[in-house]
Design an enzyme around this catalytic site. Sequence first.
Site, mmCIF file in Angstrom:
data_model
loop_
_atom_site.group_PDB
_atom_site.id
_atom_site.type_symbol
_atom_site.label_atom_id
_atom_site.label_comp_id
_atom_site.label_asym_id
_atom_site.label_seq_id
_atom_site.Cartn_x
_atom_site.Cartn_y
_atom_site.Cartn_z
ATOM 1 N N CYS A 31 0.927 -1.261 -0.088
ATOM 2 C CA CYS A 31 0.132 0.115 -0.132
ATOM 3 C C CYS A 31 0.771 1.233 -0.060
ATOM 4 O O CYS A 31 1.365 1.470 -0.842
ATOM 5 C CB CYS A 31 -0.972 0.041 1.147
ATOM 6 S SG CYS A 31 -2.193 1.255 0.940
ATOM 7 N N GLU A 50 -2.231 -8.774 4.066
ATOM 8 C CA GLU A 50 -2.844 -9.268 5.391
ATOM 9 C C GLU A 50 -4.321 -9.294 5.805
ATOM 10 O O GLU A 50 -4.691 -9.556 6.808
ATOM 11 C CB GLU A 50 -1.869 -8.284 6.426
ATOM 12 C CG GLU A 50 -2.370 -6.932 6.652
ATOM 13 C CD GLU A 50 -2.015 -5.912 5.630
ATOM 14 O OE1 GLU A 50 -1.345 -6.691 4.538
ATOM 15 O OE2 GLU A 50 -2.223 -4.859 5.711
ATOM 16 N N HIS A 73 -3.746 -5.290 0.280
ATOM 17 C CA HIS A 73 -3.321 -5.686 1.825
ATOM 18 C C HIS A 73 -3.566 -7.315 1.815
ATOM 19 O O HIS A 73 -4.408 -7.792 2.086
ATOM 20 C CB HIS A 73 -4.365 -4.893 2.785
ATOM 21 C CG HIS A 73 -3.876 -3.389 2.810
ATOM 22 N ND1 HIS A 73 -2.902 -2.885 3.763
ATOM 23 C CD2 HIS A 73 -4.583 -2.633 2.262
ATOM 24 C CE1 HIS A 73 -3.084 -1.676 3.391
ATOM 25 N NE2 HIS A 73 -3.725 -1.331 2.707
#
Lengths: 260, 229
Positions: free
Chosen positions: B83, B208, B206
């Site tokens: 990001c 995660e 993202h």
Amino acid sequence: MLARRIIPCLDVKDGRVVKGVNFVGLRDAGDPIACAKRYSDEGADEITFLDISASVEGRSTLLQVVEATASEVHVPLTVGGGVRAVADVRTLLLHGADKVSMNTAALQNPALIADAAGRFGSQAIVVAIDAKRVSGPGEEARWEVFTHGGRQGTGMDALTWAGRVCELGCGEILLTSMDRDGTGLGYDLELTRRVAELASVPVIASGGVGGPEHLLAGFVEGFADAVLAATIFHDGLHKVADVKAFLHAQGVHVRLVEPQ
Amino acid sequence: MSAAPRTALVDLGLGNLHSVARSLGAAGADVVHLAEPAALKGFDRIVVPGQGAFRDGAAALEAGWRAPLLEALHGSTPLLGICIGMQLLFAESEEAPEARGLGFMPGRVRRFPRDLGRDPKTGAPLKVPHMGWNQLRTASSLLGEGAYYYFVHSYFCDLEAAPGSDAPGDTVTDSTRHPACAAVAHHGMAFCAALAQGPLLAVQFHPEKSHQAGARLLRRFLLAEAEAV
């Protein structure tokens, strides 16, 4: 192309899910972490926790729940309820929330939206708008914003407020119809569409879902970017994966769950 | 690599790194939380996560991260930018014109245009931030053709675009044809969702927050041979 999002919402009180969740095979259906994990494994695109604790102890318990959920559930987590100040937003983000939703406090102090967005980024700030239709039959449709869990009118026009919160820098609007909430009759599609057309940021439709067809209507008639529902998922009759398969078959672009 | 790869998690002070750390750990990394720029040496992997504002990331570069990160980027250690960690590879962003990024990749970071058109299937207007799960077009087996990842951003990396050039159109732009563009996603327009160059991999989304797809990507990043990400 961006997939339309399906978001199960869990009401959490003193660290426990309330309004019963009936998962077959889930040992403790009141555990928000287990529920969030189950939903995300079934294909939920995000999870929302709404904290309805009334006590300080309940709120601190929530922080532990948020932290544990963020550790185990790798989809975005939005947390709302009782957010009064920038410090509350910070605390929730530090405990692992990806987005924080604010409602009453934002209306009482709109600068809170700009402050929080400036500090943590627009992507982390959701404004929840609880709207109730106040126009009479035959009048042009009009909705008023309510606060304090829908108990207090504000005199503020919902469409005006939706435009304002976008200007103030919120990243998303969670729009709940007070008229439809809990009825199972489907979203207020006119309200949803009016706000979705007006708002520059994504709009999540909420309030009134009784079945998958209401989620479909939220997308194709309400123009929602995301749809939120609680009961239809908690009652165990509709799995997120089945709802997504239905939406896909109806031509809505959704993220289908990969085989485990 | 037999042992768990020692992985530096670069803390630019952009918020909670908890979920990135947990996802990397679950994918097999030995995660070392790094708040001290001088300590960025001798790792098997480097991860530069980030959320929030370009301005704050640039401030962290000024505060000491610029030189060690540039040194790492010119080295051979596989590095993953996430990001803002991707956007900081560029010299400048429309989000904060006065802030200075690393200038490692040619081009700049631009805001999505106001009018992106409508979702072809539901008719809903497309919004900014670009928020939600989007699908990649990619030849990279590491990223996975057709995989969905979670995005949330209002700015995107426009490789090689000169300052003041025309707004991106609705078709595949030259930017996404840049050799470093490893994946393309669409949100009213095509944009570069991931870039790869030597040991560098940078993603706008993202991992995660991207459930199984994200976990798989992190595992592959940790397993990949240096120079082959």
